[in-house]
Design a protein around this motif. Structure first.
Motif, short mmCIF file in Angstrom:
data_model
loop_
_atom_site.label_atom_id
_atom_site.label_comp_id
_atom_site.label_asym_id
_atom_site.label_seq_id
_atom_site.Cartn_x
_atom_site.Cartn_y
_atom_site.Cartn_z
N SER A 255 0.89 -1.28 -0.05
CA SER A 255 0.06 0.07 -0.01
C SER A 255 0.80 1.36 -0.02
N HIS A 256 0.42 2.36 -0.61
CA HIS A 256 1.15 3.62 -0.70
C HIS A 256 0.51 4.62 -0.09
N SER A 257 -0.67 4.78 0.10
CA SER A 257 -1.43 5.87 0.59
C SER A 257 -2.13 5.42 1.84
N PRO A 258 -2.78 6.24 2.79
CA PRO A 258 -3.49 5.87 4.15
C PRO A 258 -4.81 5.04 3.44
N SER A 259 -5.38 5.63 2.68
CA SER A 259 -6.53 4.87 2.11
C SER A 259 -6.32 3.70 1.75
N GLU A 260 -5.31 3.47 0.93
CA GLU A 260 -4.82 2.09 0.57
C GLU A 260 -4.55 1.10 1.45
N ALA A 261 -3.88 1.66 2.64
CA ALA A 261 -3.48 0.96 3.89
C ALA A 261 -4.94 0.47 4.79
N ALA A 262 -5.62 1.16 4.71
CA ALA A 262 -6.99 1.00 5.50
C ALA A 262 -7.80 -0.20 4.72
N SER A 263 -7.84 0.02 3.35
CA SER A 263 -8.53 -0.80 2.55
C SER A 263 -7.82 -2.22 2.72
N THR A 264 -6.56 -2.31 2.66
CA THR A 264 -5.71 -3.41 2.79
C THR A 264 -6.16 -4.17 4.25
N GLN A 265 -5.95 -3.48 5.36
CA GLN A 265 -6.21 -3.99 6.45
C GLN A 265 -7.85 -4.63 6.36
N GLY A 266 -8.81 -3.81 5.91
CA GLY A 266 -10.14 -4.37 5.69
C GLY A 266 -10.08 -5.70 4.89
N PHE A 267 -9.41 -5.96 4.03
CA PHE A 267 -9.59 -7.00 3.23
C PHE A 267 -8.79 -8.12 3.84
N LEU A 268 -7.71 -7.81 4.65
CA LEU A 268 -7.13 -8.84 5.67
C LEU A 268 -7.96 -9.45 6.51
N ALA A 269 -8.84 -8.53 7.14
CA ALA A 269 -9.72 -8.87 8.42
C ALA A 269 -10.68 -9.87 7.76
N VAL A 270 -11.29 -9.41 6.55
CA VAL A 270 -12.30 -10.42 5.83
C VAL A 270 -11.75 -11.93 5.68
N ILE A 271 -10.26 -11.81 5.16
CA ILE A 271 -9.57 -13.32 4.87
C ILE A 271 -9.57 -14.13 6.13
N LEU A 272 -9.16 -13.23 7.25
CA LEU A 272 -8.71 -13.83 8.74
C LEU A 272 -9.98 -14.36 9.43
N GLY A 273 -11.29 -13.53 9.11
CA GLY A 273 -12.64 -14.05 9.66
C GLY A 273 -12.86 -15.07 8.88
N MET A 274 -12.62 -15.48 7.59
CA MET A 274 -12.96 -16.80 6.85
C MET A 274 -12.13 -17.91 7.60
#
Length: 247
Positions: free
Chosen positions: A60-79
């Motif tokens: 990720s390069h920007s704060p918005s990309e970092a937050a989106s990445t963390q959200g995507f990771l949270a979905v994978i981890l939840g699964m």
């Protein structure tokens, strides 16, 4: 001719066995992990199997990309943790608001957050965490990582079968690492059905930049609470109009 065909077949079998040991294919008699509802992403992986027991790199390069990445990771981890288990989330400072993880299907009480002030100490902590068989997964918020260091992390997950997610925000270089995949997530406006108030499901432009023995690609996906779905039902202008309606 038969000798050559035997050699080719043996090489194919060896490649299959190596990929099975590295987690890129299900081992004989092993079923694919039904917890991971990745939708069209499955087509990108060898054998349509998301590599477990491997490390995955996210850029990720920007704060918005970092937050989106963390959200995507949270979905994978939840699964991954639908049937229990724990995850360790490592970084140099707090970067995630734990109660918000519920919005992505991840119970925050299943995640242990550890902050290590110095990145050189973070690398050692990350290697130890990836070696712990008691964990389902480990997230490492680490900016810089060398190839030899990534090899040590890969050896750790091959022994423990823990799945690692390495989030590198604003890295200085993007050289090759010993990771199964490299991803980049970009936030998209949440599609909202016409006439509905509020916000829709989280949506991303998902770029799988590298995948070992697989097919890189780009998708526009949303998470609907159960799995990933492609954004076919709305055109971009419809999404923009909906955002205006509920601004």
């Amino acid at each position: 001719m038969k000798l050559n065909s035997d050699k080719i077949e043996r090489l194919r079998q060896l490649k299959q066995e190596i990929m099975e040991m590295e987690g890129y294919l299900p081992q004989k008699g092993q079923q694919t992990d039904s917890r991971l509802q990745l939708g069209p992403l499955h087509e990108a992986f060898p054998g349509r199997v998301f590599p477990l027991g491997a490390n995955h790199e996210f850029i990720s390069h920007s704060p918005s990309e970092a937050a989106s990445t963390q959200g995507f990771l949270a979905v994978i981890l939840g699964m991954l943790m639908q049937n229990g288990g724990f995850c360790l989330w490592l970084g140099t400072r707090p970067q995630v608001f734990p109660p918000a993880l519920k919005h992505f299907g991840l119970a925050p009480d299943r995640v242990l957050f550890v902050n290590v002030p110095r990145e050189r100490d973070l690398l050692w902590t990350l290697e130890q965490a990836l070696s712990c068989e008691a964990l389902v997964a480990v997230v490492g918020e680490i900016r810089e990582l060398g190839f030899s260091e990534s090899q040590r992390l890969q050896l750790a997950v091959e022994r423990s079968r823990v799945t690692g997610f390495l989030h590198r925000h604003q890295p200085r270089s993007l050289h090759a690492l010993a990771c199964a995949t490299r991803w980049k997530l970009t936030p998209l406006p949440s599609p909202v059905p016409a006439g509905m108030p509020g916000m829709g499901w989280p949506a991303w432009k998902v770029s799988l930049l590298k995948v070992r023995n697989g097919k890189p690609g780009h998708w526009q996906l949303q998470w609907d609470g159960e799995g990933f779905q492609e954004l076919f039902h709305q055109q971009p202008q419809e999404i923009v109009q909906n955002r205006k309606n509920y601004a």
